[in-house]
Design an enzyme around this catalytic site. Structure first.
Site, PDB file in Angstrom:
ATOM      1  N   CYS A   1       0.836  -1.202   0.000  1.00 45.76           N
ATOM      2  CA  CYS A   1       0.000   0.000   0.000  1.00 45.76           C
ATOM      3  C   CYS A   1       0.871   1.252   0.000  1.00 45.76           C
ATOM      4  O   CYS A   1       1.475   1.604   1.015  1.00 45.76           O
ATOM      5  CB  CYS A   1      -0.903  -0.048   1.231  1.00 45.76           C
ATOM      6  SG  CYS A   1      -1.741   1.484   1.614  1.00 45.76           S
TER       7      CYS A   1
ATOM      8  N   CYS B   1       0.331   4.027   2.557  1.00 46.87           N
ATOM      9  CA  CYS B   1       0.663   3.606   3.919  1.00 46.87           C
ATOM     10  C   CYS B   1       2.118   3.887   4.216  1.00 46.87           C
ATOM     11  O   CYS B   1       2.499   4.197   5.330  1.00 46.87           O
ATOM     12  CB  CYS B   1       0.441   2.107   4.104  1.00 46.87           C
ATOM     13  SG  CYS B   1      -1.195   1.574   3.649  1.00 46.87           S
TER      14      CYS B   1
HETATM   15  C1  LIG Z   1       2.177   0.560   8.312  1.00 46.46           C
HETATM   16  O1  LIG Z   1       2.509  -0.784   8.028  1.00 46.46           O
HETATM   17  C2  LIG Z   1       2.772  -1.055   6.662  1.00 46.46           C
HETATM   18  C3  LIG Z   1       2.958  -2.557   6.505  1.00 46.46           C
HETATM   19  O2  LIG Z   1       3.864  -3.071   7.413  1.00 46.46           O
HETATM   20  C4  LIG Z   1       3.953  -0.239   6.193  1.00 46.46           C
HETATM   21  O3  LIG Z   1       4.209  -0.474   4.837  1.00 46.46           O
HETATM   22  C5  LIG Z   1       3.636   1.225   6.418  1.00 46.46           C
HETATM   23  O4  LIG Z   1       4.752   1.997   6.061  1.00 46.46           O
HETATM   24  C6  LIG Z   1       3.263   1.494   7.846  1.00 46.46           C
HETATM   25  N1  LIG Z   1       2.790   2.856   7.972  1.00 46.46           N
HETATM   26  C7  LIG Z   1       3.178   3.638   8.943  1.00 46.46           C
HETATM   27  C8  LIG Z   1       2.524   4.966   8.995  1.00 46.46           C
HETATM   28  O5  LIG Z   1       4.015   3.309   9.759  1.00 46.46           O
END
Ligand SMILES: *[C@@H]1O[C@H](CO)[C@@H](O)[C@H](O)[C@H]1NC(C)=O
Length: 138
Positions: A62, A65
């Protein structure tokens, strides 16, 4: 909108390329959860220390994310009174499906193991606002 629903196919190629890439939380205080046991352990630890938990449920494919990951890491340093977790929903499929996750990222805020708040989407100002509010309350 910053959500990732329906983009799975589109991002599939990207995810192949990114597979080698490690999450980089540069000195931040984010705990990576890759098993139910570690989750239970961290929740127990937070409950014992009276810390509110911020949990990032996301998929590694994602894009949005990942974008706020550095901010997340930064906040984990700014607010040591909270516990920051990150959970890859693809690694913990069964566990993640017990949560009501309709889009990634979804951030849950937990106090004494109970959900107190929730944020859907990679919404940076909203995330900062919620974290700040909770930090000021604890
Ligand atoms: C949240 O977790 C995802 C999957 O591990 C990662 O790719 C993403 O960078 C994380 N986001 C944050 C805001 O830490």
């Amino acid at each position: 909108m910053g959500g990732c629903v329906g983009k799975v196919l589109l991002l599939f190629d990207q995810s192949r390329r990114d597979e080698e890439e490690k999450l980089d939380y540069k000195g931040g205080n984010v705990h990576i959860i890759n098993s139910k046991e570690i989750w239970d352990q961290k929740i127990a630890e937070a409950n014992r220390d009276g810390k509110t938990v911020v949990a990032n449920f996301s998929a590694s494919w994602c894009g949005p994310c990942r974008v706020i990951a550095p901010i997340y890491a930064e906040m984990s340093k700014t607010y040591p009174q909270l516990m920051f977790l990150t959970i890859d929903v693809d690694d913990l499929v069964d566990f993640s499906s017990s949560w009501d996750i309709r889009a990634t990222p979804t951030f849950f805020f937990l106090k004494d193991g109970q959900q107190v708040d929730k944020l859907v989407g990679a919404n940076k100002p909203e995330l900062e606002k919620k974290v700040q509010a909770i930090a000021n309350n604890s």
